[in-house]
Scaffold this motif. Structure first.
Motif, PDB file in Angstrom:
ATOM      1  N   ALA A  14     -17.421  -4.091  -1.553  1.00 48.64           N
ATOM      2  CA  ALA A  14     -16.935  -4.918  -0.448  1.00 48.64           C
ATOM      3  C   ALA A  14     -17.611  -4.420   0.827  1.00 48.64           C
ATOM      4  O   ALA A  14     -17.384  -3.281   1.247  1.00 48.64           O
ATOM      5  CB  ALA A  14     -15.414  -4.820  -0.329  1.00 48.64           C
ATOM      6  N   LEU A  15     -18.445  -5.260   1.420  1.00 46.74           N
ATOM      7  CA  LEU A  15     -19.269  -4.859   2.558  1.00 46.74           C
ATOM      8  C   LEU A  15     -18.911  -5.669   3.795  1.00 46.74           C
ATOM      9  O   LEU A  15     -18.848  -6.895   3.738  1.00 46.74           O
ATOM     10  CB  LEU A  15     -20.745  -5.070   2.218  1.00 46.74           C
ATOM     11  N   GLY A  16     -18.650  -4.957   4.903  1.00 43.01           N
ATOM     12  CA  GLY A  16     -18.447  -5.662   6.165  1.00 43.01           C
ATOM     13  C   GLY A  16     -17.065  -5.542   6.767  1.00 43.01           C
ATOM     14  O   GLY A  16     -16.769  -6.229   7.744  1.00 43.01           O
ATOM     15  N   SER A  17     -16.211  -4.673   6.229  1.00 43.50           N
ATOM     16  CA  SER A  17     -14.872  -4.545   6.784  1.00 43.50           C
ATOM     17  C   SER A  17     -14.469  -3.076   6.897  1.00 43.50           C
ATOM     18  O   SER A  17     -14.679  -2.288   5.975  1.00 43.50           O
ATOM     19  CB  SER A  17     -13.844  -5.271   5.904  1.00 43.50           C
ATOM     20  N   ASN A  18     -13.856  -2.745   8.024  1.00 43.94           N
ATOM     21  CA  ASN A  18     -13.304  -1.405   8.256  1.00 43.94           C
ATOM     22  C   ASN A  18     -11.793  -1.377   8.076  1.00 43.94           C
ATOM     23  O   ASN A  18     -11.136  -0.408   8.449  1.00 43.94           O
ATOM     24  CB  ASN A  18     -13.643  -0.931   9.675  1.00 43.94           C
ATOM     25  N   ASP A  19     -11.238  -2.434   7.521  1.00 47.56           N
ATOM     26  CA  ASP A  19      -9.798  -2.543   7.353  1.00 47.56           C
ATOM     27  C   ASP A  19      -9.345  -1.693   6.156  1.00 47.56           C
ATOM     28  O   ASP A  19      -9.863  -1.867   5.046  1.00 47.56           O
ATOM     29  CB  ASP A  19      -9.432  -4.011   7.112  1.00 47.56           C
ATOM     30  N   PRO A  20      -8.391  -0.769   6.334  1.00 45.75           N
ATOM     31  CA  PRO A  20      -7.905   0.018   5.194  1.00 45.75           C
ATOM     32  C   PRO A  20      -7.298  -0.847   4.098  1.00 45.75           C
ATOM     33  O   PRO A  20      -7.176  -0.414   2.956  1.00 45.75           O
ATOM     34  CB  PRO A  20      -6.867   0.958   5.817  1.00 45.75           C
ATOM     35  N   ALA A  21      -6.935  -2.091   4.434  1.00 44.73           N
ATOM     36  CA  ALA A  21      -6.394  -2.992   3.413  1.00 44.73           C
ATOM     37  C   ALA A  21      -7.437  -3.313   2.346  1.00 44.73           C
ATOM     38  O   ALA A  21      -7.090  -3.536   1.187  1.00 44.73           O
ATOM     39  CB  ALA A  21      -5.890  -4.286   4.058  1.00 44.73           C
TER      40      ALA A  21
END
Length: 423
Positions: free
Chosen positions: A132-139
């Motif tokens: 999964a590339l492009g998110s810094n969300d811990p979710a």
């Protein structure tokens, strides 16, 4: 001259390959629900991609890669893992420019490592992995872990242990790195040559050493959790919160590391607790890598993923005695008597298959009794008996192999009969 299969590889034959297909189809279905799309990358890449993308200090790069020169002298490597190739494609094909982010990808395919073959571990093995590339969300970290746990649970595994850790952000890792060097340096000559090389290169990798894991300095080494800043602590707490909300049990293990320089924040492994599974219990490993895209020439892009071996998954299923719901049964077997009936069976078989039925006939001129035995070996639900006499009357005898009931119907009604009675 006789030939044998190369050491560390395997032939997956009919009767066994169906298990692989079931697992792969289950993984694809799960990825569809999580909105991960399949990507297929080359089996070989330029060697530098793995040197930079996996890490010069790793055992994979230093000891395990299948590397050769092509006819123009370029260094080529059979892929040892899937993440570097996936991120290379993400960068090269500019997937980061898509308006819908994060980019969620999965792969299933053969990987190659020159390792010592053992149970569940081969030199050519099949990995399933997601990125999964492009998110810094811990979710998204929790989602990635949840998908892996969901796959194992869907396939029937119960003896699982999820272990997680945080490697912190860059500042946290830098402080921890300095503490590790100070801790190991005075006695580094007591460690293996690999660990001595890693002291300045990547001291975190020392904690992952299999040779010196019982050395007293290992248990007293400073924990990364002691060096997490507030941002990193909050991130890790959020990941744990989401896993708990999903009903996923886990343990925090401060010694769990992902040894590459660009790994940060979440790291995790899923292990099998099944009796008889073997000394190496890890089924799956993953973590967050927020520097890999830049390392291979792309834009700053956060990422997280995992990879698992299908071979080790199958070994875990065997250790727990899990039988996958695989059926080799066919819908109909045609038993023929007489030359004209044999000829008619060819087109009849073709029509049944075109109508969506699994069907088969005899190709060895077996007697009627032997043909019925063949139908049993195929686990046929119905046996259609056609002789020259039946052909003259344009009828065929159909026997339900579960109930033993048999009736004579018109040949042109066979397909509609099977549709009606196969429900």
């Amino acid at each position: 001259m006789s030939f044998q299969i190369p050491r560390g590889t395997q032939d997956i034959l009919p009767g066994e390959v169906e298990k692989w297909q079931y697992i792969e189809n289950t993984a694809r279905d799960l990825c569809s629900r999580y909105q991960y799309k399949e990507i297929r990358t080359p089996i070989f890449e330029h060697t530098e991609l793995f040197s930079r993308g996996v890490g010069e200090s790793t055992d994979i790069v230093q000891k395990e890669m299948y590397t050769f020169q092509d006819r123009k002298g370029r260094s080529i490597t059979l892929r040892p893992e899937g993440t570097a190739s996936t991120v290379r494609s993400f960068v090269e094909k500019k997937l980061y420019a898509n308006p819908s982010q994060p980019t969620k990808l999965y792969y299933i395919g053969p990987m190659f490592r020159y390792e010592r073959p053992q149970t569940g571990r081969f030199r050519q093995f099949v990995q399933f992995g997601i990125e999964a590339l492009g998110s810094n969300d811990p979710a998204i970290d929790a989602e990635v872990i949840s998908l892996a746990m969901n796959l194992y649970g869907t396939l029937g595994l119960k003896s699982l242990k999820l272990v997680i850790n945080s490697l912190g952000d860059t500042a946290s890792r830098t402080a921890h790195r300095e503490a590790l060097i100070a801790h190991f340096e005075p006695r580094i000559n007591e460690f293996c040559s690999d660990c001595q090389n890693r002291l300045q290169q990547n001291p975190l990798r020392i904690l992952d050493c299999k040779i010196d894991r019982d050395h007293e300095l290992m248990s007293s080494a400073p924990s990364i959790l002691e060096f997490l800043n507030e941002e990193s602590k909050t991130y890790f707490e959020k990941v744990q919160q989401y896993l708990t909300a999903n009903g996923i049990s886990f343990e925090v293990d401060q010694n769990l590391v992902r040894g590459l320089d660009y790994y940060n924040h979440t790291a995790f492994e899923i292990m099998s607790d099944a009796k008889g599974f073997g000394a190496i219990t890890t089924l799956c490993g993953g973590g967050r890598y927020n520097g890999l895209s830049q390392e291979i020439g792309g834009p700053e892009t956060p990422g997280i993923g995992f990879a698992l071996s299908i071979e080790r998954l199958l070994s875990a299923l065997e250790a727990e005695g899990v039988e996958l719901p695989i059926s080799s049964a066919i819908d109909c077997y045609i038993v023929t008597m007489g030359d004209q009936a044999k000829d008619r069976a060819v087109s009849l078989l073709y029509d049944m298959r075109n109508a969506g039925f699994k069907a088969e006939k005899d190709y060895e001129d077996k007697k009627m009794k032997a043909q019925f035995k063949a139908a049993d070996r195929h686990n046929a639900k119905f046996v259609a008996v056609l002789g020259d006499d039946e052909l003259e009357k344009n009828v065929i005898a159909v026997k339900n192999m579960d109930t033993g009931e048999q009736e004579e119907i018109g040949i042109d009604r066979l397909i509609s009969y099977l549709k009606q009675n196969s429900k």
